[in-house]
Design a protein around this motif. Structure first.
Motif, PDB file in Angstrom:
ATOM      1  N   HIS A 134       6.046  15.825   3.307  1.00 42.24           N
ATOM      2  CA  HIS A 134       5.544  17.135   2.901  1.00 42.24           C
ATOM      3  C   HIS A 134       6.492  18.245   3.359  1.00 42.24           C
ATOM      4  O   HIS A 134       6.789  19.182   2.611  1.00 42.24           O
ATOM      5  CB  HIS A 134       4.146  17.336   3.482  1.00 42.24           C
ATOM      6  CG  HIS A 134       3.500  18.609   3.041  1.00 42.24           C
ATOM      7  ND1 HIS A 134       3.029  18.811   1.761  1.00 42.24           N
ATOM      8  CD2 HIS A 134       3.244  19.770   3.723  1.00 42.24           C
ATOM      9  CE1 HIS A 134       2.511  20.025   1.658  1.00 42.24           C
ATOM     10  NE2 HIS A 134       2.621  20.632   2.836  1.00 42.24           N
ATOM     11  N   LYS A 135       6.989  18.109   4.595  1.00 43.72           N
ATOM     12  CA  LYS A 135       7.915  19.109   5.115  1.00 43.72           C
ATOM     13  C   LYS A 135       9.250  19.076   4.350  1.00 43.72           C
ATOM     14  O   LYS A 135       9.829  20.137   4.060  1.00 43.72           O
ATOM     15  CB  LYS A 135       8.166  18.834   6.601  1.00 43.72           C
ATOM     16  CG  LYS A 135       6.919  18.930   7.470  1.00 43.72           C
ATOM     17  CD  LYS A 135       6.518  20.360   7.729  1.00 43.72           C
ATOM     18  CE  LYS A 135       7.389  20.992   8.780  1.00 43.72           C
ATOM     19  NZ  LYS A 135       6.937  22.367   9.133  1.00 43.72           N
ATOM     20  N   LEU A 136       9.711  17.879   4.027  1.00 36.96           N
ATOM     21  CA  LEU A 136      10.959  17.768   3.262  1.00 36.96           C
ATOM     22  C   LEU A 136      10.828  18.382   1.887  1.00 36.96           C
ATOM     23  O   LEU A 136      11.739  19.058   1.394  1.00 36.96           O
ATOM     24  CB  LEU A 136      11.376  16.299   3.143  1.00 36.96           C
ATOM     25  CG  LEU A 136      11.930  15.629   4.407  1.00 36.96           C
ATOM     26  CD1 LEU A 136      12.215  14.160   4.124  1.00 36.96           C
ATOM     27  CD2 LEU A 136      13.201  16.321   4.887  1.00 36.96           C
ATOM     28  N   ASP A 137       9.690  18.127   1.240  1.00 41.43           N
ATOM     29  CA  ASP A 137       9.475  18.689  -0.100  1.00 41.43           C
ATOM     30  C   ASP A 137       9.499  20.212  -0.066  1.00 41.43           C
ATOM     31  O   ASP A 137       9.944  20.860  -1.019  1.00 41.43           O
ATOM     32  CB  ASP A 137       8.139  18.203  -0.664  1.00 41.43           C
ATOM     33  CG  ASP A 137       8.173  16.730  -1.032  1.00 41.43           C
ATOM     34  OD1 ASP A 137       9.288  16.206  -1.216  1.00 41.43           O
ATOM     35  OD2 ASP A 137       7.093  16.102  -1.141  1.00 41.43           O
ATOM     36  N   LYS A 138       9.026  20.782   1.049  1.00 37.86           N
ATOM     37  CA  LYS A 138       8.998  22.241   1.169  1.00 37.86           C
ATOM     38  C   LYS A 138      10.316  22.791   1.687  1.00 37.86           C
ATOM     39  O   LYS A 138      10.490  24.006   1.766  1.00 37.86           O
ATOM     40  CB  LYS A 138       7.864  22.657   2.107  1.00 37.86           C
ATOM     41  CG  LYS A 138       6.484  22.354   1.547  1.00 37.86           C
ATOM     42  CD  LYS A 138       5.389  22.578   2.576  1.00 37.86           C
ATOM     43  CE  LYS A 138       5.335  24.034   2.999  1.00 37.86           C
ATOM     44  NZ  LYS A 138       4.224  24.284   3.948  1.00 37.86           N
ATOM     45  N   GLY A 139      11.264  21.869   2.021  1.00 40.69           N
ATOM     46  CA  GLY A 139      12.557  22.301   2.526  1.00 40.69           C
ATOM     47  C   GLY A 139      12.489  22.832   3.951  1.00 40.69           C
ATOM     48  O   GLY A 139      13.316  23.662   4.345  1.00 40.69           O
ATOM     49  N   GLU A 140      11.520  22.375   4.700  1.00 38.42           N
ATOM     50  CA  GLU A 140      11.344  22.834   6.072  1.00 38.42           C
ATOM     51  C   GLU A 140      11.930  21.824   7.055  1.00 38.42           C
ATOM     52  O   GLU A 140      12.200  20.676   6.713  1.00 38.42           O
ATOM     53  CB  GLU A 140       9.856  23.057   6.359  1.00 38.42           C
ATOM     54  CG  GLU A 140       9.236  24.145   5.484  1.00 38.42           C
ATOM     55  CD  GLU A 140       7.753  24.316   5.787  1.00 38.42           C
ATOM     56  OE1 GLU A 140       7.216  23.551   6.609  1.00 38.42           O
ATOM     57  OE2 GLU A 140       7.141  25.225   5.182  1.00 38.42           O
ATOM     58  N   TYR A 141      12.087  22.283   8.304  1.00 43.37           N
ATOM     59  CA  TYR A 141      12.634  21.423   9.360  1.00 43.37           C
ATOM     60  C   TYR A 141      11.626  20.323   9.700  1.00 43.37           C
ATOM     61  O   TYR A 141      10.425  20.565   9.801  1.00 43.37           O
ATOM     62  CB  TYR A 141      12.944  22.264  10.592  1.00 43.37           C
ATOM     63  CG  TYR A 141      13.230  21.433  11.826  1.00 43.37           C
ATOM     64  CD1 TYR A 141      14.453  20.793  11.991  1.00 43.37           C
ATOM     65  CD2 TYR A 141      12.256  21.288  12.822  1.00 43.37           C
ATOM     66  CE1 TYR A 141      14.709  20.023  13.108  1.00 43.37           C
ATOM     67  CE2 TYR A 141      12.503  20.522  13.951  1.00 43.37           C
ATOM     68  CZ  TYR A 141      13.732  19.893  14.088  1.00 43.37           C
ATOM     69  OH  TYR A 141      13.978  19.125  15.197  1.00 43.37           O
ATOM     70  N   VAL A 142      12.150  19.106   9.892  1.00 40.26           N
ATOM     71  CA  VAL A 142      11.312  17.991  10.301  1.00 40.26           C
ATOM     72  C   VAL A 142      12.096  17.166  11.321  1.00 40.26           C
ATOM     73  O   VAL A 142      13.310  16.979  11.192  1.00 40.26           O
ATOM     74  CB  VAL A 142      10.892  17.122   9.087  1.00 40.26           C
ATOM     75  CG1 VAL A 142      12.103  16.549   8.384  1.00 40.26           C
ATOM     76  CG2 VAL A 142       9.952  16.007   9.512  1.00 40.26           C
TER      77      VAL A 142
END
Length: 205
Positions: A127-135
């Motif tokens: 979910h974080k990757l899809d939003k382009g956020e740090y994971v």
């Protein structure tokens, strides 16, 4: 010019000394030309006419060949035009068929059957990757993947109660939640687990 029916190369000179051509010889005999000279003169005249006929015969053959070759070229051009029209129509039909049935004509890639195990991190990380956020990379380590596999029975759309950064409570989807107690920050990740996570992280991107 009328066509020559027979090949003049096979013609033979008449015997102008024969009795049945006496009248022909008589027309040339006078006080200056005797019978023998008349016979020879008639032969010369026939040979000259025959040579002229031979030349006309060769020209006639050449003209016939040229006309035949021209007619053959026209026929071949017409056949090629008809073949091209038919090929264009068939190609247009194929394009229309492929356009109507795209999936039917989708090329099959020449690849083997994948035998590598599927690596799927938890829904939170995806979910974080899809939003382009740090994971955190921890989600791509063996421990992170093991935890994801044990929680696959939980519906991603299920709502869970979570504490937000401002201290308030809110219901959020389980895909957006994480178990903070298990996660290891990147700077604290052991080198061995870092080597596990990096290739998997790049594939997930």
């Amino acid at each position: 010019m009328p066509r020559i029916r027979n090949d003049p190369n096979f013609n033979t000179c008449p015997d102008y000394a024969s009795a049945n051509l006496v009248n022909t010889r008589a027309q040339l005999i006078n006080e200056n030309v005797n019978e023998e000279q008349a016979i020879q003169l008639l032969r010369y005249i026939w040979l000259a006419n025959n040579e002229a006929d031979k030349a006309l015969w060769q020209q006639q053959l050449a003209d016939d060949r040229e006309q035949q070759e021209h007619a053959q070229r026209l026929e071949e051009d017409e056949q090629q035009r008809a073949d091209q029209e038919r090929a264009d129509e068939e190609e247009a039909t194929r394009k229309e068929e492929r356009k109507k049935n795209k999936h039917k004509y989708t090329p099959i890639l020449a690849t083997g059957i994948p035998d590598d195990p599927s690596i799927t991190p938890c829904s939170y990380a995806l979910h974080k990757l899809d939003k382009g956020e740090y994971v955190e990379l921890w989600y791509f380590t063996n421990d992170g993947l093991d935890e994801a596999s044990t929680k696959k029975t939980i519906d991603d759309d299920a709502m869970v109660l979570s504490t937000l950064v401002d201290g308030s409570m809110a219901w959020i989807s389980s895909a957006s939640a994480r178990n903070a107690r298990s996660v290891v920050n990147d700077e604290n990740l052991p080198f061995k687990e870092f080597c596990q996570a990096c290739p998997r992280f790049l594939v997930a991107l």
